[in-house]
Design an enzyme around this catalytic site. Structure first.
Site, PDB file in Angstrom:
ATOM      1  N   ASP A 122       1.654   6.789   7.603  1.00 39.91           N
ATOM      2  CA  ASP A 122       2.015   5.424   7.971  1.00 39.91           C
ATOM      3  C   ASP A 122       1.382   4.350   7.112  1.00 39.91           C
ATOM      4  OD1 ASP A 122      -0.541   5.657   8.801  1.00 39.91           O
ATOM      5  OD2 ASP A 122      -0.191   4.979  10.850  1.00 39.91           O
ATOM      6  N   GLU A 134      -4.409  -4.821   9.370  1.00 40.03           N
ATOM      7  CA  GLU A 134      -3.037  -5.291   9.234  1.00 40.03           C
ATOM      8  C   GLU A 134      -2.683  -6.323  10.301  1.00 40.03           C
ATOM      9  OE1 GLU A 134      -1.073  -1.136   7.638  1.00 40.03           O
ATOM     10  OE2 GLU A 134      -1.136  -1.505   9.796  1.00 40.03           O
TER      11      GLU A 134
END
Lengths: 366, 366
Positions: free
Chosen positions: B238, B67
């Site tokens: 998450d 990410e």
């Protein structure tokens, strides 16, 4: 990729500075590096479907833009950080600065951090020349370069090496930039013709490269400058609100792009309606679409490569500099990721804990 | 910010390794560093409107995710690179590895490249404890920690320092991970109670922290474990497809998040309908929304901090490590961006051109 990161003891990451990339260029010579970059980009464009493709993530501010450009082929992941700040000259900084990271998809380990300021100029030029090789007339020998800033020498060197351009006709509103480009081209042994206007530079040119830096909807190339058979390599119109070509130039031409969704936002075609027809370059390279038409019709066709720079080109460039640096033994190793004897014991990195809070111990009584 | 980059001669960038961040921790002690990080995060959450906020850009693969998390307050720009690969233990690599960059918005110059593997664990713990300070009962003294991996010691240290937790009740399906956590907590002088199940660990706990690593929709916390007045710090759920709380736990609680659009995709609330009510934490910190209710009602309320980790927390952490490193004289300078005497003459970096193509010169005749 596991072999690659075991070779980096303690999960170290290869780091390449601008000097390391200069050493790669000195080792092989600029023409060979540009040709290799063009080959790497073409190889990756030919496996287009394997890549995760998304438009870049941009943060705009009054002074410029900072962008992240990620992509992945499922085995390697790369991203580039790149800015565009037209006023940076006053701080002695380049308008465009960049660096990038190449990582292992299987583990997420960053394998390489590299400068990409110099490398971006080279990969952009290599991509432009690769596109022109596919789209321009095969007898093209002269090229106008409108905008004589930091990337212009690389464009000229790539077009000389890959397309066979023999004469470069230069114009910039900054006469000192043009003088600098002419000096650098002549040092490379290339023919440089200093011109007094865009019109003068484009007259008779087989290829027109526009690579201006103003962040505005400029009209650098107007329809009256277009000659039959011209190829236009439009490099500078590369973000929202920044174009270089008159809409009628686009209407009169066959237009090729890197990644259509991104170019619709950032390229010269941002001024055209969504249905305006464009062709992705990889389709021409793979034979799925026709580039310049064959025969007499093709000799008078006008083609445009509306280039904005795409993440896969940086992926190719990062692959190239990594392989070249490993082969030449260049670069250094940096500790970006901590080596851990027990990956669940990140806390052990801290060693002896310097400050304690309490001292009572207990066992489970639950 | 111009003062900052003139201080870096030749546009050099400050580089901080994991060792440099360890040195910051040793210089100040872990409790003070966690408290400082919580203060930096809180300061930035209190100027929420100044930040560019967007969900992170994720590249998913069968083995994990990579990410990029960018943000900017208009003066500084930061991004974090972070991976999540649950199988990394087999390669001797951490599940989560991270690094980040802090840059000057006015010029795009990267001012700092820093490790963020260790720093992320600290900023996550500091944010969790800051949220609990605002949301948990003020008399909370015991905390269950479900999931005893790499981040668990930092959670415990932050809750001891910032919230005043005195007893930690530990459970993990990996008993060695729990033994490691207990050993590390006791070395810090903290009370560690090893428990045989999640149910046993949560029984009587004032706060429950879940920080498990499995990339699946697990149900770690079920409604029968919930006690009146509990605060649940849900850290491990998450990413899409990764949750820890039973939907009825969320329904029975007041739920607080960092940045709602991101948490709807990544947090435990991904399993809830879009209209499920949540409150952004910055609103509680600024007084715009109520956290735990006052008085007797508040004593029995169940609160959940559905934490996924947000880019502003990394912005705060990068600000902190940069200022701490500059103050302590830590870190090294790296050449990420080339120094240029003339910013329009990038080509001059190559020095003498190694290979020439032609030699004819000409002047303008256009």
């Amino acid at each position: 990729m596991f072999q690659n990161h075991t070779a980096l003891t303690n999960a170290q990451t290869l780091f390449l500075t601008p000097s390391d990339v200069v050493s790669i260029v000195h080792a092989h010579g600029l023409p060979k590096v540009l040709a290799a970059l063009a080959a790497y980009v073409q190889d990756d464009f030919l496996r287009w479907a394997q890549f995760d493709k998304s438009p870049r993530v941009a943060a705009h501010s009054p002074s410029g833009v900072i962008e992240l450009m990620p992509t992945s082929d499922g085995e390697l992941y790369t991203f580039k950080y790149v800015n565009g700040h037209p006023g940076n000259g006053q701080f002695g900084l380049p308008t465009v600065m960049a660096f990038g990271v190449l990582a292992d998809v299987a583990t997420g380990l960053p394998l390489l951090v590299s400068e990409l300021t110099l490398t971006t100029a080279m990969r952009t030029a290599a991509t432009s020349a690769m596109a022109a090789k596919a789209l321009a007339r095969s007898d093209a020998r002269s090229m106008a370069i409108i905008g004589n800033g930091a990337q212009s020498e690389f464009q000229a060197a790539a077009f000389a090496q890959i397309v066979g351009i023999r004469e470069f006709r230069l114009f910039d509103i900054d006469v000192q930039a043009t003088a600098k480009l002419a000096r650098n081209l002549r040092a490379m042994g290339l023919d440089a013709v200093i011109c007094g206007s865009t019109r003068e530079a484009t007259r008779g040119a087989d290829i027109v490269t526009t690579i201006t830096a103003d962040k505005s909807c400029a009209t650098i190339i107007t329809p009256d400058m277009i000659e039959p058979g011209m190829h236009i390599n439009a490099v500078g119109g590369d973000c929202p609100g920044k174009t270089e070509l008159h809409a009628d130039v686009l209407r009169a031409a066959r237009v090729f792009v890197e990644f259509e969704p991104q170019t619709r936002i950032e390229g010269d075609i941002q001024q055209m309606p969504p249905e305006f027809d464009v062709t992705e370059l990889w389709r021409v390279l793979s034979g799925a679409s026709i580039g310049r038409s064959k025969g007499a019709a093709g000799q008078s066709e006008v083609t445009v490569f509306d280039s904005v720079g795409f993440a896969i080109e940086d992926f190719s460039a990062l692959r190239f500099v990594r392989e070249a640096a490993l082969e030449l033994g260049l670069g250094s190793r940096i500790d970006l990721v901590p080596p851990l004897a027990d990956p669940k014991n990140l806390f052990a990195l801290l060693g002896e804990v310097p400050a304690t809070l309490h001292s009572r111990r207990s066992v489970c009584y639950g």
